[in-house]
Enzyme design. Structure first.
Site, PDB file in Angstrom:
ATOM      1  N   PRO A  43      44.186  40.384  13.177  1.00 39.58           N
ATOM      2  CA  PRO A  43      45.266  41.340  13.659  1.00 39.58           C
ATOM      3  C   PRO A  43      45.646  42.376  12.767  1.00 39.58           C
ATOM      4  CG  PRO A  43      46.041  38.866  13.567  1.00 39.58           C
ATOM      5  CD  PRO A  43      44.662  38.994  12.955  1.00 39.58           C
ATOM      6  N   HIS A  44      45.729  43.408  13.474  1.00 42.41           N
ATOM      7  CA  HIS A  44      45.892  44.718  12.543  1.00 42.41           C
ATOM      8  C   HIS A  44      46.274  45.822  13.704  1.00 42.41           C
ATOM      9  CE1 HIS A  44      41.824  45.464  14.474  1.00 42.41           C
ATOM     10  NE2 HIS A  44      42.184  46.845  14.196  1.00 42.41           N
TER      11      HIS A  44
END
Ligand code: ZN
Ligand code: ZN
Length: 344
Positions: free
Chosen positions: A178-179
């Protein structure tokens, strides 16, 4: 007694007040909300062993580090206990430059150098998408967005700052870890320009912000509200561009996201947590994009604008019609989508 008119068409065109686009709410297809649940995970998982963000030391020097709610300074090495980090994107589309240059070819084609900054906001856990993080963890992400925004807006040729998050392969995420991404641009994109233009016109005409007017109506009508707390409202918008679109906006009239207060950040984190969790459960961990629309930081004033986040789950691929007609089709009424999400 006269029969109550059936106000709903079997399939409707609805006008988006902000973009002035018509969207198709193709209710005739009669899909049940449950049918949007993803059947099986088609995601290609990158192992943490080779994940660039699990091996954060291989990345560029960090710009901001958080550890369990506290900001920590970088002293040549990223501490093991980091929880959220902002780093420059190793593959930037825009590059810092001291000059903003324009060129013209054959008195016809214009070019300018893509001056700007590209950054990433990464959370520690490889497998936990934002929906699975705690409100405290999400608050750290919001803190990072704000802090990086405040720093970037001071830089040269930064007139707009885009913040967005692609979750899952179908939403275009190149890394499964996740980013979010932050990209600054010297220009303001077409969509936002149109939204600014239309919002200003409403403001001039009604002496009131169109987003505030919509929020007031949604609070009264209730049928599209999926969650609200003291400061924020999450709704499936009347003219949803896609099935299960969610908009999160402040209840107070706020044009500039970067001015968000500590208390508001907690409220926003809670709404994000609830909205993303509802999509996660209701649609079976769908791919999605979310992005911020806020007033530009080009030095001009935008008192008529009202910042908000849009979450677009990927439930149906764009088909030929949408591509050709530039008209979006949502295959579920926003009211039904909201009713379903409210229950989750
Ligand atoms: Zn990872
Ligand atoms: Zn407003």
């Amino acid at each position: 007694m006269a029969k109550k008119p059936n106000l709903k068409f079997p399939s409707e065109l609805r006008l988006d007040l902000i973009s002035k686009d018509w969207v198709v709410i193709a209710t005739g297809r009669g899909k049940k909300p449950e049918a949007f649940k993803k059947e099986k995970k088609e995601e290609i998982k990158i192992s943490p062993k080779i994940c660039p963000f699990c091996n954060i030391e291989t990345q560029e020097m960090p710009l901001l580090i958080f550890s369990h709610g506290k900001k920590i300074s970088y002293k040549g090495k990223i501490p093991e206990n980091w929880t959220t980090i902002a780093i420059p994107n190793k593959f930037p589309a825009f590059l810092p430059h001291s000059k903003f240059e324009k060129r013209i070819e054959g008195n016809l084609y214009q070019t300018m150098n893509a001056v700007g900054f590209c950054e990433l906001v990464v959370t520690k856990d490889h497998d936990k998408s934002l929906a699975l993080l705690s409100i405290k963890d999400i608050k750290e992400v919001i803190d990072t967005y704000q802090e990086r925004y405040l720093d970037l807006m001071k830089k040269k040729f930064v007139n707009y700052i885009a913040i967005f998050h692609n979750q899952g392969l179908r939403a275009g995420a190149s890394q499964s870890h996740p980013h979010s991404q932050i990209i600054t641009t010297p220009l303001i994109d077409v969509d936002l320009n149109r939204a600014l233009f239309n919002s200003e016109n409403y403001y001039k005409k009604d002496k009131k912000c169109i987003y505030c007017q919509m929020n007031e109506w949604e609070k009264k009508a209730k049928e599209r509200v999926i969650f609200e707390n003291k400061d924020f409202l999450a709704i499936c918008p009347f003219a949803s561009k896609a099935a299960f679109e969610v908009i999160i906006s402040p209840k107070s009239h706020l044009p500039y996201f970067e001015k968000i207060t500590e208390k508001e950040k907690w409220g926003l984190s809670e709404v994000f947590k609830v909205a993303l969790s509802k999509l996660y459960t209701g649609l079976g961990d769908p791919s999605y994009n979310f992005y911020l629309h806020t007033a530009p930081c080009d030095g001009k004033k935008y008192p008529y604008y009202h910042w908000h986040w849009t979450i677009l789950p990927k439930t149906a691929a764009w088909a030929g019609f949408e591509m050709g007609a530039q008209m979006e089709i949502s295959t579920i009424e926003p009211e039904k989508a909201a009713e379903y999400l409210k229950k989750q």
